[in-house]
Design a protein around this motif. Structure first.
Motif, PDB file in Angstrom:
ATOM      1  N   ARG A  27       4.752  14.896   5.650  1.00  0.00           N
ATOM      2  CA  ARG A  27       5.220  15.233   7.008  1.00  0.00           C
ATOM      3  C   ARG A  27       6.518  14.469   7.265  1.00  0.00           C
ATOM      4  O   ARG A  27       6.664  13.306   6.858  1.00  0.00           O
ATOM      5  CB  ARG A  27       4.183  14.827   8.073  1.00  0.00           C
ATOM      6  CG  ARG A  27       2.921  15.657   8.082  1.00  0.00           C
ATOM      7  CD  ARG A  27       3.105  17.109   8.485  1.00  0.00           C
ATOM      8  NE  ARG A  27       3.577  17.308   9.837  1.00  0.00           N
ATOM      9  CZ  ARG A  27       2.808  17.385  10.910  1.00  0.00           C
ATOM     10  NH1 ARG A  27       1.493  17.267  10.775  1.00  0.00           N
ATOM     11  NH2 ARG A  27       3.311  17.586  12.107  1.00  0.00           N
ATOM     12  N   ILE A  28       7.425  15.129   7.967  1.00  0.00           N
ATOM     13  CA  ILE A  28       8.699  14.502   8.334  1.00  0.00           C
ATOM     14  C   ILE A  28       8.504  13.724   9.631  1.00  0.00           C
ATOM     15  O   ILE A  28       7.874  14.206  10.574  1.00  0.00           O
ATOM     16  CB  ILE A  28       9.788  15.588   8.507  1.00  0.00           C
ATOM     17  CG1 ILE A  28      10.149  16.182   7.142  1.00  0.00           C
ATOM     18  CG2 ILE A  28      11.011  15.044   9.226  1.00  0.00           C
ATOM     19  CD1 ILE A  28      11.102  17.364   7.213  1.00  0.00           C
ATOM     20  N   LEU A  29       9.086  12.521   9.684  1.00  0.00           N
ATOM     21  CA  LEU A  29       9.078  11.702  10.898  1.00  0.00           C
ATOM     22  C   LEU A  29      10.528  11.516  11.362  1.00  0.00           C
ATOM     23  O   LEU A  29      11.369  11.063  10.582  1.00  0.00           O
ATOM     24  CB  LEU A  29       8.467  10.332  10.589  1.00  0.00           C
ATOM     25  CG  LEU A  29       8.539   9.285  11.687  1.00  0.00           C
ATOM     26  CD1 LEU A  29       7.401   9.453  12.677  1.00  0.00           C
ATOM     27  CD2 LEU A  29       8.491   7.877  11.104  1.00  0.00           C
ATOM     28  N   GLY A  32       9.228  10.322  16.132  1.00  0.00           N
ATOM     29  CA  GLY A  32       7.793  10.017  16.104  1.00  0.00           C
ATOM     30  C   GLY A  32       7.069  10.221  17.430  1.00  0.00           C
ATOM     31  O   GLY A  32       5.868   9.989  17.515  1.00  0.00           O
ATOM     32  N   THR A  33       7.763  10.690  18.468  1.00  0.00           N
ATOM     33  CA  THR A  33       7.122  10.775  19.799  1.00  0.00           C
ATOM     34  C   THR A  33       6.108  11.914  19.889  1.00  0.00           C
ATOM     35  O   THR A  33       5.249  11.905  20.770  1.00  0.00           O
ATOM     36  CB  THR A  33       8.165  10.923  20.926  1.00  0.00           C
ATOM     37  OG1 THR A  33       8.919  12.121  20.707  1.00  0.00           O
ATOM     38  CG2 THR A  33       9.090   9.730  21.003  1.00  0.00           C
ATOM     39  N   ASP A  34       6.200  12.891  19.009  1.00  0.00           N
ATOM     40  CA  ASP A  34       5.151  13.921  18.911  1.00  0.00           C
ATOM     41  C   ASP A  34       4.218  13.623  17.747  1.00  0.00           C
ATOM     42  O   ASP A  34       3.004  13.720  17.867  1.00  0.00           O
ATOM     43  CB  ASP A  34       5.760  15.319  18.692  1.00  0.00           C
ATOM     44  CG  ASP A  34       6.229  15.957  19.991  1.00  0.00           C
ATOM     45  OD1 ASP A  34       5.520  15.817  20.998  1.00  0.00           O
ATOM     46  OD2 ASP A  34       7.302  16.585  19.990  1.00  0.00           O
ATOM     47  N   LEU A  35       4.819  13.266  16.610  1.00  0.00           N
ATOM     48  CA  LEU A  35       4.022  13.139  15.378  1.00  0.00           C
ATOM     49  C   LEU A  35       2.957  12.054  15.480  1.00  0.00           C
ATOM     50  O   LEU A  35       1.796  12.265  15.094  1.00  0.00           O
ATOM     51  CB  LEU A  35       4.948  12.859  14.191  1.00  0.00           C
ATOM     52  CG  LEU A  35       4.290  13.020  12.830  1.00  0.00           C
ATOM     53  CD1 LEU A  35       3.983  14.482  12.545  1.00  0.00           C
ATOM     54  CD2 LEU A  35       5.156  12.457  11.718  1.00  0.00           C
ATOM     55  N   GLY A 109      13.169  10.385  21.189  1.00  0.00           N
ATOM     56  CA  GLY A 109      12.877  11.765  20.791  1.00  0.00           C
ATOM     57  C   GLY A 109      14.153  12.513  20.415  1.00  0.00           C
ATOM     58  O   GLY A 109      15.202  12.338  21.030  1.00  0.00           O
ATOM     59  N   THR A 110      14.040  13.353  19.394  1.00  0.00           N
ATOM     60  CA  THR A 110      15.219  14.075  18.894  1.00  0.00           C
ATOM     61  C   THR A 110      15.113  15.566  19.213  1.00  0.00           C
ATOM     62  O   THR A 110      14.008  16.100  19.402  1.00  0.00           O
ATOM     63  CB  THR A 110      15.334  13.906  17.365  1.00  0.00           C
ATOM     64  OG1 THR A 110      14.183  14.527  16.754  1.00  0.00           O
ATOM     65  CG2 THR A 110      15.397  12.450  16.957  1.00  0.00           C
ATOM     66  N   VAL A 111      16.266  16.213  19.196  1.00  0.00           N
ATOM     67  CA  VAL A 111      16.268  17.662  19.432  1.00  0.00           C
ATOM     68  C   VAL A 111      15.585  18.381  18.273  1.00  0.00           C
ATOM     69  O   VAL A 111      14.853  19.355  18.471  1.00  0.00           O
ATOM     70  CB  VAL A 111      17.705  18.175  19.719  1.00  0.00           C
ATOM     71  CG1 VAL A 111      18.629  17.972  18.537  1.00  0.00           C
ATOM     72  CG2 VAL A 111      17.699  19.640  20.115  1.00  0.00           C
TER      73      VAL A 111
HETATM   74  C1  LIG Z   1       5.260  10.367  27.072  1.00  0.00           C
HETATM   75  C2  LIG Z   1       5.900  11.603  26.469  1.00  0.00           C
HETATM   76  C3  LIG Z   1       6.596  12.474  27.304  1.00  0.00           C
HETATM   77  C4  LIG Z   1       7.186  13.621  26.773  1.00  0.00           C
HETATM   78  N1  LIG Z   1       7.863  14.460  27.622  1.00  0.00           N
HETATM   79  C5  LIG Z   1       8.435  15.573  27.129  1.00  0.00           C
HETATM   80  C6  LIG Z   1       9.119  16.464  28.005  1.00  0.00           C
HETATM   81  O1  LIG Z   1       9.227  16.260  29.211  1.00  0.00           O
HETATM   82  N2  LIG Z   1       9.673  17.579  27.448  1.00  0.00           N
HETATM   83  C7  LIG Z   1       9.587  17.850  26.113  1.00  0.00           C
HETATM   84  O2  LIG Z   1      10.124  18.874  25.670  1.00  0.00           O
HETATM   85  N3  LIG Z   1       8.946  17.018  25.253  1.00  0.00           N
HETATM   86  C8  LIG Z   1       8.370  15.895  25.733  1.00  0.00           C
HETATM   87  N4  LIG Z   1       7.707  15.045  24.882  1.00  0.00           N
HETATM   88  C9  LIG Z   1       7.567  15.407  23.474  1.00  0.00           C
HETATM   89  C10 LIG Z   1       8.587  14.742  22.495  1.00  0.00           C
HETATM   90  O3  LIG Z   1       9.123  13.557  23.007  1.00  0.00           O
HETATM   91  C11 LIG Z   1       9.726  15.693  22.129  1.00  0.00           C
HETATM   92  O4  LIG Z   1       9.225  16.899  21.631  1.00  0.00           O
HETATM   93  C12 LIG Z   1      10.689  15.061  21.102  1.00  0.00           C
HETATM   94  O5  LIG Z   1      11.901  15.740  21.132  1.00  0.00           O
HETATM   95  C13 LIG Z   1      10.137  15.063  19.687  1.00  0.00           C
HETATM   96  O6  LIG Z   1      11.134  14.519  18.847  1.00  0.00           O
HETATM   97  P1  LIG Z   1      10.785  13.397  17.766  1.00  0.00           P
HETATM   98  O7  LIG Z   1      12.058  13.051  17.090  1.00  0.00           O
HETATM   99  O8  LIG Z   1      10.056  12.271  18.395  1.00  0.00           O
HETATM  100  O9  LIG Z   1       9.840  14.231  16.810  1.00  0.00           O
HETATM  101  P2  LIG Z   1       8.747  13.717  15.772  1.00  0.00           P
HETATM  102  O10 LIG Z   1       7.529  13.293  16.509  1.00  0.00           O
HETATM  103  O11 LIG Z   1       9.327  12.758  14.807  1.00  0.00           O
HETATM  104  O12 LIG Z   1       8.469  15.097  15.015  1.00  0.00           O
HETATM  105  C14 LIG Z   1       7.904  16.202  15.692  1.00  0.00           C
HETATM  106  C15 LIG Z   1       7.630  17.320  14.680  1.00  0.00           C
HETATM  107  O13 LIG Z   1       8.837  17.846  14.168  1.00  0.00           O
HETATM  108  C16 LIG Z   1       8.910  17.668  12.744  1.00  0.00           C
HETATM  109  N5  LIG Z   1      10.316  17.338  12.477  1.00  0.00           N
HETATM  110  C17 LIG Z   1      11.071  16.409  13.109  1.00  0.00           C
HETATM  111  N6  LIG Z   1      12.337  16.477  12.680  1.00  0.00           N
HETATM  112  C18 LIG Z   1      12.392  17.462  11.749  1.00  0.00           C
HETATM  113  C19 LIG Z   1      13.436  18.013  10.941  1.00  0.00           C
HETATM  114  N7  LIG Z   1      14.701  17.599  11.004  1.00  0.00           N
HETATM  115  N8  LIG Z   1      13.121  19.024  10.087  1.00  0.00           N
HETATM  116  C20 LIG Z   1      11.841  19.504  10.008  1.00  0.00           C
HETATM  117  N9  LIG Z   1      10.828  19.022  10.750  1.00  0.00           N
HETATM  118  C21 LIG Z   1      11.102  18.009  11.616  1.00  0.00           C
HETATM  119  C22 LIG Z   1       7.906  16.565  12.427  1.00  0.00           C
HETATM  120  O14 LIG Z   1       7.400  16.677  11.114  1.00  0.00           O
HETATM  121  C23 LIG Z   1       6.832  16.850  13.471  1.00  0.00           C
HETATM  122  O15 LIG Z   1       6.015  17.910  13.043  1.00  0.00           O
HETATM  123  C24 LIG Z   1       7.099  13.881  25.383  1.00  0.00           C
HETATM  124  C25 LIG Z   1       6.417  12.982  24.543  1.00  0.00           C
HETATM  125  C26 LIG Z   1       5.818  11.864  25.079  1.00  0.00           C
HETATM  126  C27 LIG Z   1       5.100  10.911  24.153  1.00  0.00           C
END
Ligand SMILES: Cc1cc2nc3c(=O)[nH]c(=O)nc-3n(C[C@H](O)[C@H](O)[C@H](O)COP(=O)(O)OP(=O)(O)OC[C@H]3O[C@@H](n4cnc5c(N)ncnc54)[C@H](O)[C@@H]3O)c2cc1C
Length: 306
Positions: A27-29, A32-35, A109-111
């Motif tokens: 799994r890609i991280l 990490g806010t969703d994973l 969190g990333t796009v």
């Molecule tokens: C308290 C809280 C509040 C939140 N509020 C919101 C909100 O208001 N609106 C909203 O939209 N979201 C919200 N989120 C969700 C989250 O923060 C977002 O979706 C965030 O953008 C996820 O990005 P990340 O980098 O943390 O993803 P990760 O957790 O690192 O990854 C998420 C998923 O994407 C995959 N992934 C990541 N990058 C890639 C890549 N480059 N290529 C292929 N796969 C990839 C991972 O394997 C995983 O399956 C919230 C989360 C929390 C914990």
């Protein structure tokens, strides 16, 4: 959470090699806010290896060559909010990024994670689909490009293969006569996921007639799509409350035709119509209101829910 191997990689090439080696066991991280939340759930299969891509510099930038904007997946929501080029040429995306979670979540969190997690409430996706964004997926075998609107199969499932990584999101800059808006309805104005959202773009000619319209509801359908049935109502017309109300009602009708009537319909049917009308009204304000924290959210109490 079960133990797993952790591998930090420094390039897309390295990430693709590890993905090719482990396939569905990896799994890609990113942020990490969703994973990490997913891993803590019961009955979730923990992977053998977690590939931390957050150090890869080549996929952490916003560029704007030749009338386009290229956003790489490691760009955080805070970086989108602060990007002058996004503010100027895709302000609905700024509005959406601004109402994601809290400052800590927006900093982390990333796009790319928001897109690839594929939750129907992902706030950056409706604006990106309205902007006509395309995404690039890379693997050891090469790269391919898809319309973002074609990436999703169902909630939490995309067409990306196990060995693919998202490396680019790009779209054309909005022209000066296009105005846009994003409205999110959550249970609170901050730190709340979308119960419903609307991304809208309206382009008008010099006489005020609408020449192009894009409406993408969020958290409304199993996968995101432009509601062309409602967009058609607007083309060739001049903005009016009646016109925008009719477009809102059409979105509501289309939503129900896809989802059928269920427990939430009584609430969603009128509310999505109002949100669409408001989003379209915001598009006709001159100048387009600059996004400020809280303004992207809509107050539930106004819509009859406390
Ligand atoms: C308290 C809280 C509040 C939140 N509020 C919101 C909100 O208001 N609106 C909203 O939209 N979201 C919200 N989120 C969700 C989250 O923060 C977002 O979706 C965030 O953008 C996820 O990005 P990340 O980098 O943390 O993803 P990760 O957790 O690192 O990854 C998420 C998923 O994407 C995959 N992934 C990541 N990058 C890639 C890549 N480059 N290529 C292929 N796969 C990839 C991972 O394997 C995983 O399956 C919230 C989360 C929390 C914990």
């Amino acid at each position: 959470m079960k133990p797993f191997e952790y591998k930090a990689v420094n390039s897309v090439e390295e990430a693709c090699s590890v993905l090719a080696e482990y396939g569905s066991d990896a799994r890609i991280l990113a942020g990490g806010t969703d994973l990490l939340i997913e891993f803590r759930k019961q009955n979730v299969r923990t992977p053998k290896v977690v590939i931390d891509i957050s150090f890869i510099k080549e996929i952490h930038s916003i560029e704007s060559p030749n009338g386009t904007i290229i956003i790489r997946p490691l760009v955080t929501h805070s970086e989108i909010v602060n990007s002058k080029v996004v503010q100027q040429y895709a302000s609905l995306l700024t509005s959406a990024a601004l109402v994601i979670g809290s400052p800590q979540i927006r900093n982390r969190g990333t796009v790319g994670g928001n897109i690839m997690n594929a939750a129907t409430c992902a706030d950056t996706v409706p604006p990106l689909i309205a902007l006509g964004a395309k995404v690039t997926l890379e693997s050891k075998a090469g790269s391919r490009q898809l319309d973002l609107s074609d990436l999703f199969i169902k909630p939490y499932q995309t067409k990306a293969k196990h060995e693919e990584i998202l490396t680019e999101i790009h779209f054309t800059k909005l022209p000066p006569n296009a105005k846009s808006s994003f409205i999110k309805l959550g249970r609170r104005n901050a730190l709340a996921i979308s119960r419903l959202s609307v991304a809208a773009i309206l382009t008008q000619d010099k006489n005020g007639k609408i020449t192009d319209a894009r409406i993408v509801p969020g958290a409304a359908l199993p996968v995101w799509k432009r509601v062309t049935e409602a967009e058609k109502i607007l083309i060739g017309e001049k903005p009016s409350i009646e016109l925008f109300t009719a477009a809102g009602q059409k979105v509501s009708e289309v939503l129900i035709s896809h989802t059928g009537r269920r427990w939430s319909t009584e609430y969603k049917e009128p509310v999505i119509a109002v949100l669409v009308r408001r989003a379209l009204e915001q598009c006709t304000l001159t100048p387009n209101p600059s996004p400020k924290l809280g303004e992207g959210s809509s107050d539930l109490s106004e819509l009859g829910e406390g």
